[in-house]
Motif scaffolding. Structure first.
Motif, mmCIF file in Angstrom:
data_model
loop_
_atom_site.group_PDB
_atom_site.id
_atom_site.type_symbol
_atom_site.label_atom_id
_atom_site.label_comp_id
_atom_site.label_asym_id
_atom_site.label_seq_id
_atom_site.Cartn_x
_atom_site.Cartn_y
_atom_site.Cartn_z
ATOM 1 N N LEU A 33 41.572 42.191 50.313
ATOM 2 C CA LEU A 33 40.497 42.226 49.327
ATOM 3 C C LEU A 33 40.613 43.432 48.410
ATOM 4 O O LEU A 33 40.401 43.324 47.195
ATOM 5 C CB LEU A 33 39.140 42.255 50.040
ATOM 6 C CG LEU A 33 38.602 40.914 50.527
ATOM 7 C CD1 LEU A 33 37.404 41.133 51.439
ATOM 8 C CD2 LEU A 33 38.199 40.037 49.342
ATOM 9 N N LYS A 150 33.943 35.289 46.876
ATOM 10 C CA LYS A 150 35.034 36.254 46.769
ATOM 11 C C LYS A 150 35.465 36.829 48.110
ATOM 12 O O LYS A 150 36.666 37.028 48.348
ATOM 13 C CB LYS A 150 34.612 37.415 45.852
ATOM 14 C CG LYS A 150 35.755 38.389 45.542
ATOM 15 C CD LYS A 150 36.870 37.707 44.763
ATOM 16 C CE LYS A 150 38.006 38.644 44.428
ATOM 17 N NZ LYS A 150 39.062 37.971 43.637
ATOM 18 N N LEU A 151 34.516 37.073 49.003
ATOM 19 C CA LEU A 151 34.842 37.883 50.179
ATOM 20 C C LEU A 151 35.555 37.123 51.287
ATOM 21 O O LEU A 151 36.357 37.698 52.017
ATOM 22 C CB LEU A 151 33.586 38.553 50.732
ATOM 23 C CG LEU A 151 32.951 39.622 49.827
ATOM 24 C CD1 LEU A 151 31.851 40.357 50.581
ATOM 25 C CD2 LEU A 151 33.983 40.607 49.294
#
Length: 466
Positions: A33, A150-151
């Motif tokens: 990430l 997103k995560l």
């Protein structure tokens, strides 16, 4: 903890924040990430407001990496970008940012600052009431949705739910429509069932809806083109790709989707040219390296039918494929399907030990993956066992039993599940039942006409039978 600390903690728990959304550290690939978000920030990728999101997401990652001071700084940058982007409309979009700042200051022991940010959120809520304690501001639903999207892919269903809730409140908002389309698209890359080739899927319909509101979004144009390939709407898809490249010829997000579209059309040289161009601007993109590897793999596969087989050329494309797969999995260690593909390429290069170690790593974590990735990995492993090991019977017996059970369970739920037939094709191939494998892959392709893996497997089987 003091009474002041207890009171503050109770107030913090009422905030909408990444610290209250049940995000689990074990679900996050923190190093991956971090690389992705730094890349997105450097490239300024995404639609309006995306840069502010990226700073906020990176702040949350930095907190979990034990760097809270940097996290606070990143949240201040997120606040600044939000104000630059949205001006007088910024306040409601900053509720989550201020909630995160309240929590971060609390964790670093600065109760005064934490209290200040709590008060800011409470003031905004008083200024913009929603009328019900069970309903959030659409901006908060949107922020939650982008965070889940997103995560971690394990949060995709939660992202979809939040985008839906935001759209219930603001049905014509372009950001929520775009996000909802992207979230549906990503989940349909790993479908639990195969959609009819005559009725467009929910993601396809939502992409069209989002483009009605924002017809010049080049990323959505290129994603819709990819979806339309399944429905054999090639002329419309090619028009969308052309428009996307006209609007954003240098956008690496657009280029990577267009390149994927070209690869699916077997226009490999055009796809490779685009991806190499994108790689010069975005060398840290695991997606681009992976797409290049798939192009080189197809180049290699296309040579296998030649007689005599041009072994030097086959090796050339295989080694290019390996190089970019290695780059992809180094940049994004969660690319399980790329790891399985890389292991198989190692085996073809007679590096069986390295291949087995990589398969061991992938198979250990396979239960957490989607059905489509499980199928692909198991097919790769079955092929590895059959063609590249000396103890293939024991390995194949174990894994084919597991695969058969999974496929039969899926077919009992959905007799038109193309992936289940693909799994049975892989099992039959591993058991050296080539004609039965051909039948299963043909059934899989009847339900998923453009699936590259099924087409490739069927081609290789037909060559072996003739």
């Amino acid at each position: 903890m003091s009474d002041v600390g207890d009171d503050l903690h109770s107030r913090l728990l009422q905030l909408q924040s990444r610290f209250t959304w049940d995000l689990k550290e074990e679900d996050l690939q923190l190093d991956d990430l971090s690389r992705q978000l730094l890349h997105d920030i450097q490239q300024r990728l995404g639609q309006r407001g995306a840069l502010a999101h990226s700073y906020s997401f990176l702040a949350y990652v930095r907190y979990h990496q034990g760097r809270p001071e940097e996290a606070v700084s990143l949240l201040h940058q997120s606040e600044q970008k939000t104000r630059e982007c949205f001006g007088e409309e910024s306040e409601r979009r900053l509720m989550v940012t201020y909630g995160d700042l309240a929590w971060l200051n609390y964790h670093t022991g600065d109760y005064t600052q934490s209290h200040t940010y709590c008060r800011r959120v409470e003031d905004i809520l008083a200024k913009y009431p929603v009328g019900s304690s069970s309903v959030l501001h659409p901006d908060v639903y949107g922020e939650k949705a982008w965070t889940f999207l997103k995560l971690s892919k394990s949060y995709y269903p939660r992202a979809i739910d939040c985008f839906r809730r935001a759209l219930q409140l603001q049905p014509d908002d372009s950001e929520w429509n775009n996000g909802y389309a992207i979230a549906l698209y990503r989940t349909e890359l790993m479908p639990s069932e195969t959609y009819s080739a005559t009725v467009e899927s929910p993601a396809t319909k939502q992409l069209r809806r989002a483009l009605e509101i924002n017809p010049d979004d080049a990323v959505l144009l290129s994603i819709l083109a990819l979806k339309l390939v399944f429905y054999q709407k090639h002329r419309e898809a090619e028009g969308l790709v052309g428009r996307a490249l006209e609007i954003a010829p240098d956008d690496t997000q657009v280029i990577r989707y267009v390149a994927k579209f070209l690869r699916k059309q077997d226009k490999l040289d055009q796809s490779i040219d685009l991806l190499q161009r994108a790689l010069k601007r975005s060398s840290q993109s695991a997606f681009i390296h992976h797409q290049l590897a798939l192009c080189y793999k197809r180049k290699k596969t296309n040579l296998l039918a030649r007689k005599p087989r041009p072994e030097e050329e086959v090796q050339h494309w295989r080694r290019l494929c390996i190089r970019h797969l290695e780059e992809a999995v180094e940049l994004k260690k969660s690319l399980v399907h790329a790891k399985a593909d890389l292991a198989l390429q190692y085996a073809e290069e007679h590096n069986r030990t390295r291949a087995q170690l990589l398969f061991d790593d992938v198979l250990e974590k396979l239960e957490d993956e989607s059905g489509s990735i499980q199928q692909f990995v198991c097919r790769c492993y079955a092929e590895f066992c059959h063609y590249h090991t000396i103890q293939k019977d024991l390995a194949i017996t174990y894994y084919t039993k597991k695969l058969k059970q999974m496929a039969e369970r899926r077919l009992s739920n959905n007799p038109r599940d193309g992936q289940a037939y693909g799994i049975l094709g892989a099992v039959a191939r591993a058991e050296d039942e080539q004609r039965r494998a051909v039948e299963y892959y043909e059934k899989a392709l009847e339900r998923d006409k453009n699936n590259e893996e099924y087409l490739s497997a069927l081609c290789e089987l037909q060559l072996q039978l003739h």
